[in-house]
Write an enzyme that holds these catalytic residues in place. Structure first.
Site, PDB file in Angstrom:
ATOM      1  N   LYS A   1      51.954  40.704  33.412  1.00 11.97           N
ATOM      2  CA  LYS A   1      50.908  40.536  34.247  1.00 11.97           C
ATOM      3  C   LYS A   1      50.818  41.385  35.439  1.00 11.97           C
ATOM      4  O   LYS A   1      51.881  41.879  35.689  1.00 11.97           O
ATOM      5  CB  LYS A   1      51.076  38.989  34.692  1.00 11.97           C
TER       6      LYS A   1
ATOM      7  N   LYS B   1      51.090  41.486  42.437  1.00  7.87           N
ATOM      8  CA  LYS B   1      51.310  42.372  43.852  1.00  7.87           C
ATOM      9  C   LYS B   1      52.252  43.009  43.806  1.00  7.87           C
ATOM     10  O   LYS B   1      52.426  44.105  44.628  1.00  7.87           O
ATOM     11  CB  LYS B   1      51.226  41.123  44.762  1.00  7.87           C
TER      12      LYS B   1
ATOM     13  N   LYS C   1      60.099  33.110  40.202  1.00  9.00           N
ATOM     14  CA  LYS C   1      60.326  33.779  41.583  1.00  9.00           C
ATOM     15  C   LYS C   1      61.470  33.602  42.395  1.00  9.00           C
ATOM     16  O   LYS C   1      61.850  34.569  42.951  1.00  9.00           O
ATOM     17  CB  LYS C   1      59.068  33.080  42.551  1.00  9.00           C
TER      18      LYS C   1
HETATM   19  P1  TYM Z   1      47.951  34.187  44.045  1.00 12.04           P
HETATM   20  O1  TYM Z   1      47.693  34.691  45.464  1.00 12.04           O
HETATM   21  O2  TYM Z   1      49.220  34.674  43.390  1.00 12.04           O
HETATM   22  O3  TYM Z   1      46.579  34.879  43.378  1.00 12.04           O
HETATM   23  C1  TYM Z   1      45.380  34.673  43.582  1.00 12.04           C
HETATM   24  C2  TYM Z   1      44.672  34.319  42.601  1.00 12.04           C
HETATM   25  O4  TYM Z   1      44.258  35.501  41.754  1.00 12.04           O
HETATM   26  C3  TYM Z   1      44.858  35.113  40.316  1.00 12.04           C
HETATM   27  N1  TYM Z   1      45.560  36.087  39.577  1.00 12.04           N
HETATM   28  C4  TYM Z   1      45.303  36.955  38.508  1.00 12.04           C
HETATM   29  N2  TYM Z   1      44.177  36.571  37.748  1.00 12.04           N
HETATM   30  C5  TYM Z   1      43.910  37.385  36.596  1.00 12.04           C
HETATM   31  N3  TYM Z   1      44.983  38.141  36.332  1.00 12.04           N
HETATM   32  C6  TYM Z   1      46.021  38.444  37.010  1.00 12.04           C
HETATM   33  N4  TYM Z   1      46.985  39.451  36.681  1.00 12.04           N
HETATM   34  C7  TYM Z   1      46.043  37.830  38.339  1.00 12.04           C
HETATM   35  N5  TYM Z   1      47.064  37.729  39.182  1.00 12.04           N
HETATM   36  C8  TYM Z   1      46.770  36.582  40.232  1.00 12.04           C
HETATM   37  C9  TYM Z   1      45.583  33.989  40.466  1.00 12.04           C
HETATM   38  O5  TYM Z   1      45.575  33.041  39.429  1.00 12.04           O
HETATM   39  C10 TYM Z   1      44.811  32.996  41.524  1.00 12.04           C
HETATM   40  O6  TYM Z   1      43.848  32.428  41.327  1.00 12.04           O
HETATM   41  N6  TYM Z   1      48.965  29.346  44.197  1.00 12.04           N
HETATM   42  C11 TYM Z   1      47.948  30.444  44.139  1.00 12.04           C
HETATM   43  C12 TYM Z   1      47.362  30.268  45.517  1.00 12.04           C
HETATM   44  C13 TYM Z   1      47.042  28.766  46.016  1.00 12.04           C
HETATM   45  C14 TYM Z   1      45.785  28.307  45.347  1.00 12.04           C
HETATM   46  C15 TYM Z   1      45.727  26.967  46.174  1.00 12.04           C
HETATM   47  C16 TYM Z   1      44.961  28.555  44.372  1.00 12.04           C
HETATM   48  C17 TYM Z   1      47.517  28.054  46.781  1.00 12.04           C
HETATM   49  N7  TYM Z   1      46.803  26.913  46.923  1.00 12.04           N
HETATM   50  C18 TYM Z   1      44.986  25.958  45.722  1.00 12.04           C
HETATM   51  C19 TYM Z   1      44.032  27.479  44.120  1.00 12.04           C
HETATM   52  C20 TYM Z   1      44.139  26.302  44.868  1.00 12.04           C
HETATM   53  C21 TYM Z   1      48.791  31.737  44.170  1.00 12.04           C
HETATM   54  O7  TYM Z   1      49.823  32.098  44.264  1.00 12.04           O
HETATM   55  O8  TYM Z   1      47.675  32.688  44.098  1.00 12.04           O
END
Ligand code: TYM
Length: 349
Positions: free
Chosen positions: A209, A212, A115
């Protein structure tokens, strides 16, 4: 057996287009865990602002993630749905964890490197300590299970490192105050990364991957896409020229094909092996329409419900306020325990 009561926690950032990866890798699985666990699902708005977010859009994006949770089947009465910034314990515990986590640990985080890009000097300090806040999210509820996609694995390992170091550094004090069982004050949280779609790839490049911010929009299916958009994106998805194999091994070295089969399996709630059994020998001109029909059948009702909920911001804000109150009731004694253990002085309200 852990001495800790089983609790699920997870979060999604309100940072743009929710896509099929977020749904299959996380949100769909959140809904599935409700029948067996106490679940806390957070919209992690404080994580989102580690990179610039337009304030004019952020509040709507927060409501949109909450709408997606509900549209995907999370029951806001049984489970807790809330946004992070409404429960101040997240920021407070994150500070303590910033003092536990080591620079070396944070320096190894691949998500920060991706990032921040080449210009690390210009990244926010918040982006660097992002994993401490994530550990705080989870451990503020002493969560034992965290469903996430594959890309969050390293952050969950760091969460365990932080919990272990806290338990170890303060072991005597935890024992003296009688605040921990055998494992310590915090549990060793288990990542729950399972199923055929823990890493959904771009529809334009099966080695990257789905994300967003990825351009073009054709690379991902957004949760709000209508049937025409879904059909177009599946039709244009990159593939190779071979028919589908009969065995999972036959997908090795075929990332685009493997991605579409994995998506199909996750949507159909089956395994990659079973999808291949059914479609062995099929060409993509036949498999793609089947995938489109399935994706539209599963995703269109979610998009419709999200649109309906997005038109009712008062309802969503009510859900988030109620969720924040219930989350805070769990978080407050956990944070009080941390303050006592660390030796901070606070009035007990
Ligand atoms: P974020 O917002 O990027 O994504 C949310 C969830 O979606 C999953 N994900 C995917 N799974 C499969 N294939 C993909 N291409 C894909 N892109 C995203 C992510 O693995 C995630 O589960 N750091 C985390 C948010 C967070 C969090 C937490 C998660 C903050 N605090 C505590 C669990 C527990 C994040 O950026 O997710």
């Amino acid at each position: 057996m852990s001495a800790f009561e089983a609790r699920v926690f997870s979060g999604v950032q309100p940072s743009g287009n929710l896509h099929l990866g977020n749904y299959l890798g996380a949100i769909k699985r959140f809904a599935g865990l409700q029948s067996t666990h106490n679940c806390v699902y957070c919209v992690v708005d404080m994580h989102a602002i580690t990179v610039w977010q337009d304030p004019a859009h952020l509040q709507a994006a927060i409501r949109e993630v909450a709408s997606a949770y509900i549209a995907a089947g999370i029951d806001p009465k049984g489970s807790i749905i809330f946004n992070q910034s409404q429960v101040s314990g997240h920021a407070e515990l994150a500070w303590v964890f910033n003092c536990i986590a080591r620079m070396g640990w944070l320096n190894r985080m691949t998500q920060f490197k991706e990032k921040a890009g080449k210009n690390r000097e210009n990244a926010s300090a918040g982006l660097f300590v992002y994993p401490s806040l994530m550990a705080a999210d989870i451990l503020l509820y002493k969560a034992t299970h965290v469903p996430v996609g594959e890309d969050q694995k390293q952050h969950l390992e760091l969460t365990r490192d932080i919990a272990a170091k806290f338990n170890n550094d303060y072991a005597d004090r935890i024992a003296e105050l009688d605040l921990g069982g055998e494992e310590g004050y915090f549990p060793m949280t288990e990542p729950v990364i399972s199923g055929p779609a823990t890493r959904v790839m771009s529809l334009r490049d099966g080695t990257k991957k789905m994300s967003k911010s990825d351009l073009p929009d054709l690379a991902r299916i957004n949760l709000t896409d209508d049937a025409d958009a879904i059909a177009k994106k599946v039709r244009k998805a990159k593939t190779d020229t071979e028919p589908l194999p009969g065995e999972v091994d036959g997908l090795k070295e075929r990332p685009d094909a493997a991605n579409l089969v994995g998506i199909y399996a996750a949507l159909a709630e089956t395994t990659t092996a079973d999808v291949l059994k059914e479609h062995a020998g099929a060409q993509f001109f036949a498999f793609k329409p089947a995938l489109t029909d399935l994706a539209v059948a599963k995703l269109a009702p979610i998009a419709d419900e999200m649109r309906r909920l997005n038109n009712d911001p008062g309802y969503i804000e009510g859900v988030l306020a109620d969720g924040a109150e219930r989350a805070d009731a769990i978080a407050r004694p956990v944070l009080q325990g941390v303050k006592d253990i660390v030796g901070l002085l606070s009035s007990r309200k």
